[in-house]
Structure formats: C-alpha cells, structure tokens
Design a protein around this motif. Structure first.
Motif, mmCIF file in Angstrom:
data_model
loop_
_atom_site.group_PDB
_atom_site.id
_atom_site.type_symbol
_atom_site.label_atom_id
_atom_site.label_comp_id
_atom_site.label_asym_id
_atom_site.label_seq_id
_atom_site.Cartn_x
_atom_site.Cartn_y
_atom_site.Cartn_z
ATOM 1 N N PRO A 77 46.442 32.766 48.889
ATOM 2 C CA PRO A 77 47.582 33.345 48.170
ATOM 3 C C PRO A 77 48.671 32.308 47.917
ATOM 4 C CG PRO A 77 46.920 34.760 50.004
ATOM 5 C CD PRO A 77 46.162 33.482 50.151
ATOM 6 N N ALA A 138 41.408 37.943 42.509
ATOM 7 C CA ALA A 138 42.353 39.061 42.363
ATOM 8 C C ALA A 138 42.736 39.623 43.734
ATOM 9 C CB ALA A 138 41.737 40.152 41.492
ATOM 10 N N THR A 139 41.749 39.725 44.632
ATOM 11 C CA THR A 139 42.013 40.229 45.979
ATOM 12 C C THR A 139 42.882 39.252 46.761
ATOM 13 O OG1 THR A 139 39.871 41.358 45.949
ATOM 14 C CG2 THR A 139 40.921 41.107 48.090
ATOM 15 N N GLY A 141 45.032 37.317 45.623
ATOM 16 C CA GLY A 141 46.399 37.411 45.104
ATOM 17 C C GLY A 141 47.216 38.524 45.720
ATOM 18 N N THR A 142 46.549 39.454 46.435
ATOM 19 C CA THR A 142 47.266 40.606 46.982
ATOM 20 C C THR A 142 47.283 40.658 48.504
ATOM 21 O OG1 THR A 142 45.272 42.004 46.961
ATOM 22 C CG2 THR A 142 46.636 42.002 44.968
ATOM 23 N N ARG A 143 46.527 39.782 49.178
ATOM 24 C CA ARG A 143 46.483 39.834 50.636
ATOM 25 C C ARG A 143 46.082 38.478 51.206
ATOM 26 N NH1 ARG A 143 41.269 43.787 51.472
ATOM 27 N NH2 ARG A 143 41.417 43.129 53.631
ATOM 28 N N SER A 159 45.428 31.516 37.538
ATOM 29 C CA SER A 159 45.679 32.641 38.428
ATOM 30 C C SER A 159 46.996 32.381 39.148
ATOM 31 C CB SER A 159 44.520 32.775 39.431
ATOM 32 O OG SER A 159 44.630 33.968 40.154
ATOM 33 N N ARG A 161 48.893 33.956 41.044
ATOM 34 C CA ARG A 161 49.100 34.440 42.416
ATOM 35 C C ARG A 161 48.193 33.749 43.426
ATOM 36 N NH1 ARG A 161 48.693 40.590 42.673
ATOM 37 N NH2 ARG A 161 46.822 40.213 41.431
#
Length: 201
Positions: A77, A138-139, A141-143, A159, A161
C-alpha cells in the motif's frame, strides 16, 4: 510467428516486438497469452513457434534459450511506512500478509518468494487469494498486504494506491527465456533472438 506471452512481460514485450518489426517488417506476429504450462505444451506440440517463459521447469520436446534476468519489486500500500523507502529487505515484510498466485500457476515464482522469506527467518503470513494481478493490486490498495511484481511490468502499471519498491541487493529475480521446439527450428527464430538482444542493448 506464433508467440506465447504472459501479462507480466510489460515493456520487454513492446521492445522485442518493435525490434522484430524493424528486422522482419513483412512477418506478422500472433500473440497468445496463456498460463506457462499451456505455453510449453503448445510449443512442444507445434502450435506455437516460441514462447516467453520465466524460471520454467524443462518439459519433453522443448528447449529454453536464456534471454535476460527479470528482477522483482515489492508491491504494497502506498500509505504503508515501507512504501517511502528506496529499497526493502525481505525481512522487513515479516509482519505483513503475502498474497501470491497459486503455486500450480507459477511454481518458480512462488518457490522463489517463499524461499526468500524462509531465508530471512520467517514464514510468510498467507493473505487473500485473488484471481488476477489487477484484483491483487486493488486489494493491496485497501489493506496492508504485499506481493511481488516484475519490475518491467511495474513500470507500465498505474495504481496510485500501490507503491512499487525494489528489493535490497542482491534482490529477487527470475530468468526469462524463450521456449522453442527441441527438434526443429521455427521460422524467423534467429530474427526473434536478435530482436531480444536488440532490446537489451
């Protein structure tokens, strides 16, 4: 020229195809993006003239010509403290879950990364399984998770994030080779090998 590829080749593929087009402007190239086992099977069976592979186990009827080493980078991240570093040691990642493709999909990659973690003194924490690199990023970027991406592919990914950070030397890399039939030389192979050499210079 029927050529097997994979998504992770990134800018390597663009450069090789451009060099091949310069050397053999009248030769069309058909690209087939397939799992590595399918690429090797098609080369062995004569349904592909050649295929790019990384760290592939030898299979009957196929020989692999070495091309170049492909370094890996850490994807994590962008908000994680490690993302601000210029390089990361494998041991720095011990507290973060690792998300990787299934071993059967890419045994060389999984064995390299898991082996590096064990050498650094830890067993990687298993992260969620995702079906594609796009879903994995994508994952991430969130955790707080990490994975590895080929540096040549990371340079063409966008990307915001996710941060891509090199491993500390000596780093992690898999060698990329060109799988060709063992018993016959496909047409235009010499030109393709010259295009691969062009791209490295």
């Amino acid at each position: 020229m029927r050529l097997g590829t994979s998504t992770g080749l990134g800018e390597h593929l663009d450069r090789v195809l451009a060099a091949f087009a310069r050397r053999a402007p009248g030769v069309p190239v058909e690209l087939h993006s397939l799992p590595v086992a399918e690429r090797l099977a098609r080369v062995a069976g004569g349904r592909l003239d050649a295929a790019f592979v990384r760290g592939a186990e030898p299979v009957p009827g196929v020989r692999v010509l070495p091309l170049w080493p492909d370094p890996l980078v850490v994807a994590l991240p962008a908000t994680h403290p490690l993302a601000a570093r210029t390089e990361i040691g494998v041991g720095d990642l011990a507290g973060l879950p690792l998300t990787l493709t299934e071993r059967r999909a890419n045994p060389a990659l999984v064995d390299l990364v898991v082996g590096a973690c064990r050498e650094a003194g830890f067993e990687p924490l298993p992260g969620p399984a995702n079906s594609s690199l796009q879903d994995t990023l994508a994952t991430i970027g969130t955790r707080p998770l990490w994975t590895v991406v080929y540096a040549s592919h990371a340079r063409v990914l966008r990307s915001p994030r996710v941060a891509f950070v090199p491993f500390r030397a000596p780093g992690l890399a898999l060698s990329t080779g060109l799988a060709v039939p063992a018993s016959a030389t496909p047409p235009h192979l010499d030109t393709l090998l010259l295009a691969c050499a062009d791209h490295e210079n």
